[in-house]
Design an enzyme around this catalytic site. Structure first.
Site, PDB file in Angstrom:
ATOM      1  N   MET A   1      40.550  21.721  24.683  1.00  0.00           N
ATOM      2  CA  MET A   1      40.969  21.042  23.440  1.00  0.00           C
ATOM      3  C   MET A   1      42.496  21.033  23.347  1.00  0.00           C
ATOM      4  SD  MET A   1      38.332  22.897  20.827  1.00  0.00           S
ATOM      5  CE  MET A   1      36.659  23.296  21.348  1.00  0.00           C
TER       6      MET A   1
ATOM      7  N   ASP B   1      35.132  23.719  27.823  1.00  0.00           N
ATOM      8  CA  ASP B   1      35.660  22.860  26.754  1.00  0.00           C
ATOM      9  C   ASP B   1      37.172  22.999  26.651  1.00  0.00           C
ATOM     10  OD1 ASP B   1      33.255  21.717  25.420  1.00  0.00           O
ATOM     11  OD2 ASP B   1      32.746  23.838  25.217  1.00  0.00           O
TER      12      ASP B   1
ATOM     13  N   HIS C   1      34.717  19.363  29.916  1.00  0.00           N
ATOM     14  CA  HIS C   1      34.695  18.450  28.771  1.00  0.00           C
ATOM     15  C   HIS C   1      36.084  18.454  28.142  1.00  0.00           C
ATOM     16  CE1 HIS C   1      32.938  17.798  24.428  1.00  0.00           C
ATOM     17  NE2 HIS C   1      33.638  16.762  24.846  1.00  0.00           N
TER      18      HIS C   1
ATOM     19  N   SER D   1      27.979  26.727  27.624  1.00  0.00           N
ATOM     20  CA  SER D   1      29.378  26.476  27.270  1.00  0.00           C
ATOM     21  C   SER D   1      30.137  27.788  27.109  1.00  0.00           C
ATOM     22  CB  SER D   1      29.448  25.676  25.967  1.00  0.00           C
ATOM     23  OG  SER D   1      30.773  25.694  25.493  1.00  0.00           O
TER      24      SER D   1
ATOM     25  N   HIS E   1      29.820  24.817  31.564  1.00  0.00           N
ATOM     26  CA  HIS E   1      30.520  23.818  30.738  1.00  0.00           C
ATOM     27  C   HIS E   1      31.811  24.438  30.202  1.00  0.00           C
ATOM     28  CE1 HIS E   1      30.449  20.226  28.062  1.00  0.00           C
ATOM     29  NE2 HIS E   1      30.974  21.029  27.144  1.00  0.00           N
TER      30      HIS E   1
ATOM     31  N   GLY F   1      26.074  26.604  23.810  1.00  0.00           N
ATOM     32  CA  GLY F   1      27.080  27.646  23.663  1.00  0.00           C
ATOM     33  C   GLY F   1      26.558  28.811  22.871  1.00  0.00           C
ATOM     34  N   SER F   2      26.578  28.666  21.538  1.00  0.00           N
ATOM     35  CA  SER F   2      26.208  29.802  20.687  1.00  0.00           C
ATOM     36  C   SER F   2      24.756  30.219  20.889  1.00  0.00           C
ATOM     37  CB  SER F   2      26.477  29.468  19.212  1.00  0.00           C
ATOM     38  OG  SER F   2      25.898  28.237  18.883  1.00  0.00           O
TER      39      SER F   2
ATOM     40  N   GLY G   1      32.241  25.567  18.307  1.00  0.00           N
ATOM     41  CA  GLY G   1      30.871  25.951  18.633  1.00  0.00           C
ATOM     42  C   GLY G   1      30.122  26.310  17.358  1.00  0.00           C
ATOM     43  N   GLY G   2      28.831  26.445  17.465  1.00  0.00           N
ATOM     44  CA  GLY G   2      28.029  26.961  16.353  1.00  0.00           C
ATOM     45  C   GLY G   2      27.808  26.024  15.184  1.00  0.00           C
TER      46      GLY G   2
ATOM     47  N   MET H   1      38.483  17.436  25.437  1.00  0.00           N
ATOM     48  CA  MET H   1      38.634  16.924  24.072  1.00  0.00           C
ATOM     49  C   MET H   1      40.123  16.793  23.798  1.00  0.00           C
ATOM     50  SD  MET H   1      35.701  19.264  22.395  1.00  0.00           S
ATOM     51  CE  MET H   1      35.630  20.278  23.854  1.00  0.00           C
TER      52      MET H   1
ATOM     53  N   ASP I   1      25.540  17.722  23.864  1.00  0.00           N
ATOM     54  CA  ASP I   1      26.414  18.869  23.585  1.00  0.00           C
ATOM     55  C   ASP I   1      26.549  19.081  22.079  1.00  0.00           C
ATOM     56  OD1 ASP I   1      28.388  20.797  23.634  1.00  0.00           O
ATOM     57  OD2 ASP I   1      29.944  19.495  24.490  1.00  0.00           O
ATOM     58  N   GLY I   2      26.103  20.260  21.609  1.00  0.00           N
ATOM     59  CA  GLY I   2      26.310  20.648  20.214  1.00  0.00           C
ATOM     60  C   GLY I   2      25.017  20.954  19.491  1.00  0.00           C
ATOM     61  N   GLY I   3      24.902  22.187  19.016  1.00  0.00           N
ATOM     62  CA  GLY I   3      23.732  22.568  18.226  1.00  0.00           C
ATOM     63  C   GLY I   3      22.432  22.603  19.028  1.00  0.00           C
TER      64      GLY I   3
ATOM     65  N   MET J   1      27.801  13.672  22.050  1.00  0.00           N
ATOM     66  CA  MET J   1      28.104  14.799  21.154  1.00  0.00           C
ATOM     67  C   MET J   1      27.109  14.791  20.003  1.00  0.00           C
ATOM     68  SD  MET J   1      30.541  16.436  22.493  1.00  0.00           S
ATOM     69  CE  MET J   1      30.487  17.682  21.209  1.00  0.00           C
TER      70      MET J   1
ATOM     71  N   GLY K   1      34.983  20.196  18.679  1.00  0.00           N
ATOM     72  CA  GLY K   1      36.076  21.077  18.260  1.00  0.00           C
ATOM     73  C   GLY K   1      35.650  22.517  18.027  1.00  0.00           C
TER      74      GLY K   1
HETATM   75  C1  DX5 Z   1      32.121  21.588  20.811  1.00  0.00           C
HETATM   76  C2  DX5 Z   1      31.998  21.777  22.284  1.00  0.00           C
HETATM   77  C3  DX5 Z   1      30.700  22.380  22.694  1.00  0.00           C
HETATM   78  C4  DX5 Z   1      30.401  23.721  22.089  1.00  0.00           C
HETATM   79  C5  DX5 Z   1      28.930  23.719  21.822  1.00  0.00           C
HETATM   80  O1  DX5 Z   1      33.231  20.852  20.559  1.00  0.00           O
HETATM   81  O2  DX5 Z   1      32.137  20.564  22.974  1.00  0.00           O
HETATM   82  O3  DX5 Z   1      30.560  22.404  24.115  1.00  0.00           O
HETATM   83  O4  DX5 Z   1      30.730  24.811  22.913  1.00  0.00           O
HETATM   84  O5  DX5 Z   1      28.626  24.827  21.078  1.00  0.00           O
HETATM   85  P1  DX5 Z   1      27.197  25.056  20.425  1.00  0.00           P
HETATM   86  O6  DX5 Z   1      26.194  25.002  21.546  1.00  0.00           O
HETATM   87  O7  DX5 Z   1      27.330  26.410  19.808  1.00  0.00           O
HETATM   88  O8  DX5 Z   1      27.000  23.962  19.431  1.00  0.00           O
HETATM   89 ZN    ZN Z   2      31.610  20.580  25.155  1.00  0.00          ZN
END
Ligand code: DX5
Ligand code: ZN
Length: 220
Positions: A37, A35, A66, A8, A33, A197-198, A144-145, A68, A175-177, A137, A142
């Site tokens: 928003m 994102d 993605h 991401s 990926h 992402g992170s 990352g991290g 949002m 997606d996420g964590g 999700m 909204g």
């Molecule tokens: C959060 C995004 C994710 C985000 C994931 O709203 O949709 O794609 O970048 O970040 P990590 O992998 O750090 O949870």
């Molecule tokens: Zn995403």
């Protein structure tokens, strides 16, 4: 089959976006990926079309976008002009989901539906035949991290069962964590694709982090 990896860009270094995108180009990642928003559907903003247009020429991986945002279907034309591979729209943002998926496919993109953590996978039963992918999700969208929501493992298992029992071809992306530990458990539960992402961009050796996730395989 090895796991599909979609780093991401939200966690990239925005002062060095070109460097980070070229790193992804060289990596074993399958997709990139993105994102988007709107500060309405989620309590944050990210990047929009001027930035996507600027970076598009150097991106070599298929784009996994993605959205949002409310009314995501407004932007089908812009995303298809950017040669986006997969357009992910939130279930919670589409009153007429069937029509939205048709518009995405008519524009030449793959159609994916994203579920927030509270939305049960069972709500997709009647739309699964229309879907190229479901994105679950595993954090509230909204940022990352954030910390991985455990319930996603069970949701992944239940969705895997629905897809296999129905004989559908749609992929499951999470997606996420996502990191090496949660990634391994998600793949075991039935995930086909992981967004990270992170974990990737915060890693001392991002290419190795991607390769490690890519190597995850289901045992059964
Ligand atoms: C959060 C995004 C994710 C985000 C994931 O709203 O949709 O794609 O970048 O970040 P990590 O992998 O750090 O949870
Ligand atoms: Zn995403």
């Amino acid at each position: 089959m090895s796991t599909i990896i979609s780093p991401s860009l939200l966690s990239a270094d925005f002062l060095h976006l070109e460097r980070d995108i070229r790193m992804i180009n060289q990596s074993q990642a399958d997709w990139l990926h993105i994102d988007i928003m709107d500060g309405v559907f989620v309590p944050n903003l990210s990047f929009g079309f001027p930035i996507l247009e600027a970076i598009r020429p150097i991106i070599e991986k298929p784009l996994d976008v993605h959205l949002m945002i409310v009314e995501p279907i407004k932007f089908v034309r812009e995303l298809s002009a950017l040669k986006v591979d997969t357009m992910n729209v939130h279930y919670e943002a589409c009153t007429h989901l069937h029509r939205a998926l048709g518009a995405i496919k008519d524009a030449g993109m793959k159609a994916a539906v994203t579920l927030n953590p509270h939305t049960p996978v069972e709500l997709l039963r009647d739309i699964l035949p229309e879907l190229d992918m479901v994105l679950l999700m595993s954090v509230n969208p909204g940022y990352g991290g954030q910390r991985f929501i455990e319930q996603t493992i069970d949701k992944t298992r239940r969705l895997r069962r629905m897809i296999d029992e129905g004989g559908h071809s749609c992929l499951i992306e999470i997606d996420g964590g996502v990191n090496a530990q949660t990634g391994a458990r998600l793949v075991e539960a039935g995930a086909d694709a992981l967004v990270a992402g992170s974990y990737v961009f915060g890693h001392a050796a991002p290419l190795e982090a991607i390769a490690g996730l890519k190597a995850l395989k289901r045992n059964s």
